[in-house]
Design a protein around this motif. Structure first.
Motif, PDB file in Angstrom:
ATOM      1  N   PHE A 179       0.826  -1.201   0.000  1.00 45.92           N
ATOM      2  CA  PHE A 179       0.000   0.000   0.000  1.00 45.92           C
ATOM      3  C   PHE A 179       0.860   1.251   0.000  1.00 45.92           C
ATOM      4  CE2 PHE A 179      -2.632   3.191   2.303  1.00 45.92           C
ATOM      5  CZ  PHE A 179      -3.530   3.379   1.297  1.00 45.92           C
ATOM      6  N   LEU A 182      -9.161  -2.369  -0.082  1.00 53.08           N
ATOM      7  CA  LEU A 182      -8.828  -1.939   1.260  1.00 53.08           C
ATOM      8  C   LEU A 182      -9.822  -2.568   2.218  1.00 53.08           C
ATOM      9  CD1 LEU A 182      -7.232   0.121  -0.457  1.00 53.08           C
ATOM     10  CD2 LEU A 182      -7.782   1.854   1.266  1.00 53.08           C
ATOM     11  N   GLU A 219      -8.799  -0.195   6.407  1.00 61.04           N
ATOM     12  CA  GLU A 219      -8.284   0.591   5.289  1.00 61.04           C
ATOM     13  C   GLU A 219      -6.830   0.236   4.972  1.00 61.04           C
ATOM     14  OE1 GLU A 219      -9.222   4.718   5.666  1.00 61.04           O
ATOM     15  OE2 GLU A 219     -11.365   4.351   5.876  1.00 61.04           O
ATOM     16  N   LEU A 262      -4.351  -2.159   2.606  1.00 59.54           N
ATOM     17  CA  LEU A 262      -4.406  -2.770   1.285  1.00 59.54           C
ATOM     18  C   LEU A 262      -4.287  -4.283   1.379  1.00 59.54           C
ATOM     19  CD1 LEU A 262      -4.497  -1.999  -1.796  1.00 59.54           C
ATOM     20  CD2 LEU A 262      -2.041  -2.431  -1.776  1.00 59.54           C
TER      21      LEU A 262
END
Length: 305
Positions: free
Chosen positions: A4, A150, A154, A156
């Protein structure tokens, strides 16, 4: 570096990945490729053309493919001159392009060209490996590649090929779009969260998912027939010396009435800015005063369509 973090921080890249940088005042040339789609391209293509031209930033041309059932001669004569344009925007989802057109397109992007894919344009060309690599995430089944989303924290998540759902969407509904890279010029001065009008919210897009830089997501609620996670809405990928940005909002059905996706002030702004940014790494198109916020949508007057 986490997946991410690398996706977000790498959104500011060297100019070598984006081809020529243009002066702020120069009109950028844009070629819209259209002619087939499972959506109402007859309406959407002229709308996109007007949206770009109204900024006084773009000179727009349109290349319309032959129909699906056209004879081979018609397809042999269709040869979009991608190399002549700063940006190629695809509003196309239909028959596979002829091999010469495919080769020209790959050469254009890898050589420093810039591409914008709108909504169902990322559904196209199953099995065309170069297109799938430069798009990253596409409307494919579970076996069509990895998936990115996500989770509830939140964070990844990369879901491997064959696990979980394939590409789809629930019922059309208004939904919030959340910026995930506030350093990208497209989103830098926009609200962190803003409401988009009723639209299809694509989920579980699949593909090679390499070098995907996620710029914005939306929560796909299970109540609407979605996945219960935050799905990518806008992302870009470097490909050779060029780059490709995908906007999955943008549904326009034959019977859709005002206000449609293309009447949404937020979507219109992101589309315009994406075309400018993909070619220049900069945005000069201003944020409208009536840009939507986290609590309500904003649409242009019906007469503006």
């Amino acid at each position: 570096m986490s997946i991410f973090k690398s996706i977000v921080t790498a959104s500011v890249v060297s100019l070598a990945c984006s081809g020529t940088v243009f002066a702020a005042g120069k009109h950028l040339t844009v070629l819209i490729v259209t002619g087939q789609n499972n959506h109402d391209w007859v309406r959407s293509t002229p709308i996109i053309e007007r949206l770009l031209e109204e900024t006084d930033r773009f000179d727009v041309s349109v290349s319309t493919s032959p129909s699906k059932d056209s004879p081979d001669d018609a397809w042999n004569d269709w040869a979009p001159q991608f190399k002549n344009y700063d940006v190629v925007l695809s509003d196309y989802n239909g028959k596979m392009w002829p091999d010469p057109v495919k080769r020209d397109f790959v050469s254009y992007v890898s050589g420093g060209g810039h591409v914008v894919l709108v909504h169902a344009a990322n559904n196209a060309f199953g099995g065309w490996s170069e297109f799938e690599e430069m798009t990253g995430l596409l409307w494919r089944g579970p076996d069509g590649g990895d998936r990115l989303y996500l989770d509830e924290k939140e964070q990844l998540v990369r879901q491997p090929k064959g696990e979980g759902p394939g590409g789809g969407h629930g019922a059309g509904h208004p939904y919030a779009i959340t910026t995930r890279d506030d350093q990208n010029p497209i989103f830098k001065d926009l609200p962190k969260v803003w409401m988009h009008v009723s639209d299809e919210l694509y989920h579980a897009q699949r593909g090679p998912a390499k070098d995907v830089h996620i710029l914005a997501t939306a929560f796909s609620s299970k109540e609407s027939g979605g996945t219960g996670v935050h799905e990518p809405m806008v992302w870009w990928i470097p490909y050779g010396k060029g780059k490709v940005i995908t906007l999955v909002p943008g549904h326009l059905g034959t019977n859709d009435k005002y206000p449609t996706t293309y009447d949404c002030t937020g979507f219109r702004t992101v589309l315009q800015r994406s075309v400018e940014w993909v070619a220049t790494d900069k945005v000069t198109i201003p944020r409208p005063k009536n840009f939507p916020d986290a609590d309500k949508t904003s649409v242009v007057p019906e007469a503006v369509k």
